[in-house]
Design an enzyme around this catalytic site. Structure first.
Site, mmCIF file in Angstrom:
data_model
loop_
_atom_site.group_PDB
_atom_site.id
_atom_site.type_symbol
_atom_site.label_atom_id
_atom_site.label_comp_id
_atom_site.label_asym_id
_atom_site.label_seq_id
_atom_site.Cartn_x
_atom_site.Cartn_y
_atom_site.Cartn_z
ATOM 1 N N GLU A 82 6.813 53.732 17.850
ATOM 2 C CA GLU A 82 7.985 52.620 17.738
ATOM 3 C C GLU A 82 8.637 52.449 18.825
ATOM 4 O OE1 GLU A 82 11.095 53.426 14.539
ATOM 5 O OE2 GLU A 82 11.761 51.094 14.877
ATOM 6 N N ASP A 139 13.466 49.065 5.862
ATOM 7 C CA ASP A 139 13.956 50.080 7.029
ATOM 8 C C ASP A 139 15.273 50.397 6.943
ATOM 9 O OD1 ASP A 139 13.196 52.012 9.097
ATOM 10 O OD2 ASP A 139 12.999 50.385 10.540
ATOM 11 N N GLN A 163 14.209 63.132 12.983
ATOM 12 C CA GLN A 163 14.511 61.843 13.648
ATOM 13 C C GLN A 163 14.728 62.424 15.059
ATOM 14 O OE1 GLN A 163 16.526 58.445 13.018
ATOM 15 N NE2 GLN A 163 15.212 58.713 15.081
ATOM 16 N N HIS A 183 15.812 53.937 4.966
ATOM 17 C CA HIS A 183 16.604 55.280 5.418
ATOM 18 C C HIS A 183 17.996 55.145 4.781
ATOM 19 C CE1 HIS A 183 14.296 56.262 9.253
ATOM 20 N NE2 HIS A 183 13.712 54.830 8.960
ATOM 21 N N HIS A 217 9.528 51.324 2.967
ATOM 22 C CA HIS A 217 10.164 52.173 4.219
ATOM 23 C C HIS A 217 11.845 51.800 4.324
ATOM 24 C CE1 HIS A 217 9.403 54.034 8.326
ATOM 25 N NE2 HIS A 217 10.742 53.496 8.245
ATOM 26 N N HIS A 219 6.840 58.013 11.702
ATOM 27 C CA HIS A 219 7.306 56.716 12.596
ATOM 28 C C HIS A 219 6.313 56.887 13.706
ATOM 29 C CE1 HIS A 219 10.651 56.674 9.879
ATOM 30 N NE2 HIS A 219 11.113 55.648 10.819
HETATM 31 FE FE FE2 Z 1 12.308 53.815 10.126
#
Ligand code: FE2
Length: 417
Positions: free
Chosen positions: A216, A312, A155, A62, A60, A213
């Site tokens: 979170e 992440d 997102q 980005h 995971h 996701h």
């Molecule tokens: Fe993430």
């Protein structure tokens, strides 16, 4: 004659056993593993009893936002939501070259530290889909030395903007490997539930993996994991589905959490915790006692659910630090999740190796066995525990049969008495 022969290594298996071996490689594949191999090779490396492990798996990250810390400003509150706002500004001036150069630089940093499998999210909330296009091009550009999966990640929510539902479907058509989501950031609970159903619909229509996701947030009422679990059960897609973060799981009351754990046992869902990021992002609205903000890794692991750890973020609006070292991730994970028993520490090593491969659905080509692609790393460590404790140097990285990177262990010299 072999192409490459690794002599005098100690091969680590997923159950922790270690065997003294030579490993022979030819045409990118492992062709022999034995205590001593007699046939010569074009290149030989004496491993001097260092540990041979399958490569690290970054399940995971980005890559589209990596290496942008401070652009256009620093995240002063340290919250997830200020990070999303900063990224919303930064992504206004993304270009293919900008994303590609940062992504490849990050992948090189990771590969030098032994990562050869990566799942990256690509934000698909901007109309040009620049981040997605760039990461799809990166996936092809690096495929000779690292395997990259790209998740179409909305997102700003699938229903947070009028274009977003169309954009995520377009991302599937463009070739994203997985469909993502962010149900807890949709405008309403109803939109969140609807988004999870839409994600499963897209995954089935285009035959893709899922990585959401999910929850979170520290809100103990954020309960989209149960929706994901129900969809996984109804569709039978469980092993192809991942719930990332699920940090609210750490805040649920135990009566609800134990019921949920029993549902999850039936789903084959994969979980990803991101301990470096969530220990810093979560709990920001708490005074004291302050929550750890990480999902129930130990309990999931104890009941046999597949859990992996991800980095992440690397130097982006959500996390200003990081070098791509998965041993840092494993170490933070075992601290935050209080997994300090010997078997628990060893399990944390597996969460950045074998478990990550299972999450990515690449287990069939992962691991050190005759006939499999020759992807492996050599660690200056005795075993899994020693690798995490010492943040072992990755001495050699072998990618698809070729020596990709080499690092000398630092040597300290004692001048005292
Ligand atoms: Fe993430």
């Amino acid at each position: 004659m072999y192409d490459l022969l690794l002599r005098n290594g100690r091969l680590l298996y997923s159950d922790g056993t270690i065997a003294g071996v030579d490993v022979a490689i030819q045409q990118g594949a492992i062709v022999a593993i034995a205590p001593q191999l007699a046939e010569p090779a074009k290149t030989e490396l004496d491993l001097q009893k260092q540990l041979i492990s399958p490569p690290f798996v970054e399940s995971h990250i980005h890559l589209d936002s990596a290496l942008t810390v401070g652009e256009p400003r620093w995240n002063q509150s340290g919250t997830l939501f200020e990070g999303i706002e900063i990224w919303r500004d930064r992504k206004q001036n993304l270009s293919l070259e900008d994303v590609k150069s940062r992504a490849i630089e990050t992948l090189k940093q990771q590969a030098m530290r032994g990562v050869l499998f990566v799942r990256s999210h690509a934000d698909v909330s901007e109309t040009s889909l620049t981040a997605l296009q760039a990461l799809l091009e990166v996936r092809e550009a690096v495929r000779e030395w690292i395997t990259v999966q790209v998740v179409a990640f909305p997102q700003d929510g699938i229903y947070g903007g009028s274009q977003n539902d169309h954009l995520i479907e377009k991302a599937m058509e463009m070739g994203a490997d997985a469909v993502g989501g962010i149900p807890h950031y949709e405008l309403t609970r109803e939109d969140g539930v609807k988004s999870v159903h839409r994600i499963f619909e897209l995954a089935q229509k285009y035959d893709r993996l899922i990585d959401i996701h999910c929850d979170e947030i520290d809100d103990d009422q954020s309960r989209f994991l149960e929706v994901v679990a129900a969809c996984a059960l109804h569709t039978g897609m469980g092993s192809r589905v991942t719930a990332s973060h699920t940090t609210a799981f750490g805040s649920y009351n135990n009566a609800y959490a134990f019921k949920l754990l029993s549902f999850l046992r039936r789903t084959e869902l994969n979980f990803i915790a991101n301990p470096l990021i969530n220990i810093t992002l979560q709990g920001r609205t708490d005074t004291y006692p302050k929550r750890r903000g990480v999902t129930r890794v130990k309990e999931l692991w104890q009941q046999g659910t597949n859990v992996s750890f991800g980095h992440d973020c690397v130097q982006d609006p959500w996390y200003s630090l990081g070098t791509g070292n998965m041993l840092d991730v494993a170490s933070m994970g075992l601290h935050v999740c209080q997994m300090t028993g010997k078997a628990e520490i060893d399990a944390c090593y597996n969460m950045v190796t074998w478990n990550g491969a299972r999450t990515l659905n690449v287990s069939d080509r992962y691991g050190i066995e005759v006939g499999k692609p020759a992807n492996l790393i050599v660690l200056d460590a005795k075993d899994r525990y020693d690798a995490i404790r010492s943040r072992a140097t990755v001495s050699y990285v072998i990618a698809q049969g070729k020596l990709l990177a080499q690092t000398d262990a630092p040597r300290a010299i004692w001048h005292g008495e």
